[in-house]
Enzyme design. Structure first.
Site, PDB file in Angstrom:
ATOM      1  N   GLU A 127      29.963   8.903  41.016  1.00  0.00           N
ATOM      2  CA  GLU A 127      30.490   7.541  40.924  1.00  0.00           C
ATOM      3  C   GLU A 127      29.615   6.547  41.691  1.00  0.00           C
ATOM      4  O   GLU A 127      29.492   5.390  41.284  1.00  0.00           O
ATOM      5  CB  GLU A 127      31.934   7.526  41.422  1.00  0.00           C
ATOM      6  CG  GLU A 127      32.850   8.292  40.475  1.00  0.00           C
ATOM      7  CD  GLU A 127      34.277   8.412  40.967  1.00  0.00           C
ATOM      8  OE1 GLU A 127      35.178   7.860  40.323  1.00  0.00           O
ATOM      9  OE2 GLU A 127      34.481   9.062  42.021  1.00  0.00           O
ATOM     10  N   GLU A 134      36.647  16.349  39.941  1.00  0.00           N
ATOM     11  CA  GLU A 134      37.880  16.103  40.696  1.00  0.00           C
ATOM     12  C   GLU A 134      39.080  16.856  40.135  1.00  0.00           C
ATOM     13  O   GLU A 134      39.926  17.355  40.899  1.00  0.00           O
ATOM     14  CB  GLU A 134      38.182  14.594  40.732  1.00  0.00           C
ATOM     15  CG  GLU A 134      37.353  13.807  41.728  1.00  0.00           C
ATOM     16  CD  GLU A 134      36.041  13.302  41.158  1.00  0.00           C
ATOM     17  OE1 GLU A 134      35.424  12.425  41.774  1.00  0.00           O
ATOM     18  OE2 GLU A 134      35.620  13.802  40.087  1.00  0.00           O
TER      19      GLU A 134
END
Length: 253
Positions: free
Chosen positions: A107, A127
């Site tokens: 990210e 995640e």
């Protein structure tokens, strides 16, 4: 010793996450120091572009999960993960990626305007494998730059994707030999830094506006479905299982 080293020269800033023993995982210290580095970038009229990279052959393994289980969050209020995913610099940012760019590390790379990656670099949003969610902009940005189905595959399986594959879809601007990402990023940065700094900054602003690439309203809206996940028992279990090198025992709570 600082967890982020900085260099300012020839119109270009270089920010290096320097925690190679932790695969440059981001803790509160890294987030705070990256935010401070961005603040210096914004203040300096002699610098028009920045490069973000990691030490020791890895870009960033994401959030420091061991710190997370101690209650430490790698965010800066109003700035997001790593001190920049929600509020990247107003000047262009290049991610120079070697090795792994995982979870929050991916990210961070996606929050950059351009990506230069080594041929053996890998990106991923794992995640979901930890009972967490990619809340630092990955789920907001991937569908803007990839076909929806491919973005879904990356986000829902949590499996990594190679730099050459992302290069085919235009996510990665330049592929270099292993070990050459920073040099490649410097070459690209020099080409941009040769242009008018005000024009470069304004151009980035309009490009981001056109696709809502950095939209604070979107970050606010995503908190409705995501906050309960981070507060769940499964989130703690996923992080503990990772730290203890075992399979997680999900309860759905």
């Amino acid at each position: 010793m600082s967890s982020v080293t900085t260099e300012f020269a020839d119109g270009v800033a270089v920010f290096t996450i320097d925690r190679p023993d932790a695969r440059n995982a981001v803790n509160q210290e890294v987030a705070t120091e990256l935010a401070a580095a961005v603040d210096e970038l914004e203040r300096r009229d002699d610098i028009s572009i920045a490069i973000l990279t990691g030490a020791g052959g890895t870009f960033c393994a994401g959030m420091d999960l061991k710190a997370f289980t101690r209650g430490e969050l790698p965010f800066v209020p109003g700035r997001g993960f790593g001190g920049l995913t929600e509020s990247p610099p107003t000047k262009p940012l290049i991610a120079a990626v070697e090795g792994w760019a995982l979870a929050g590390g991916c990210e961070l790379a996606l929050s950059a305007d351009l990506i230069v990656a080594a041929e053996d670099a890998k990106f991923g949003l794992p995640e979901v494998k930890r009972g967490l969610v990619a809340a630092a902009g990955g789920l907001l940005r991937l569908p803007k730059i990839l076909p929806y189905q491919l973005a879904s595959e990356i986000a829902l399986t949590g499996e990594p994707v190679t730099a050459p594959r992302l290069h085919q879809f235009g996510v990665v601007n330049t592929i270099t030999a292993s070990g050459g990402a920073l040099d490649g990023a410097r070459e690209l940065a020099a080409r941009i830094a040769a242009n008018g700094p005000l024009a470069v900054k304004a151009t980035k602003q309009v490009l981001g506006m056109a696709v809502r690439y950095t939209d604070p309203d979107l970050f606010t809206a995503q908190s409705v479905p995501l906050d309960p996940v981070f507060a769940s028992a499964d989130a703690q279990e996923g992080a503990l299982a990772f730290a203890e090198k075992r399979a997680p025992n999900w309860t759905g709570r």
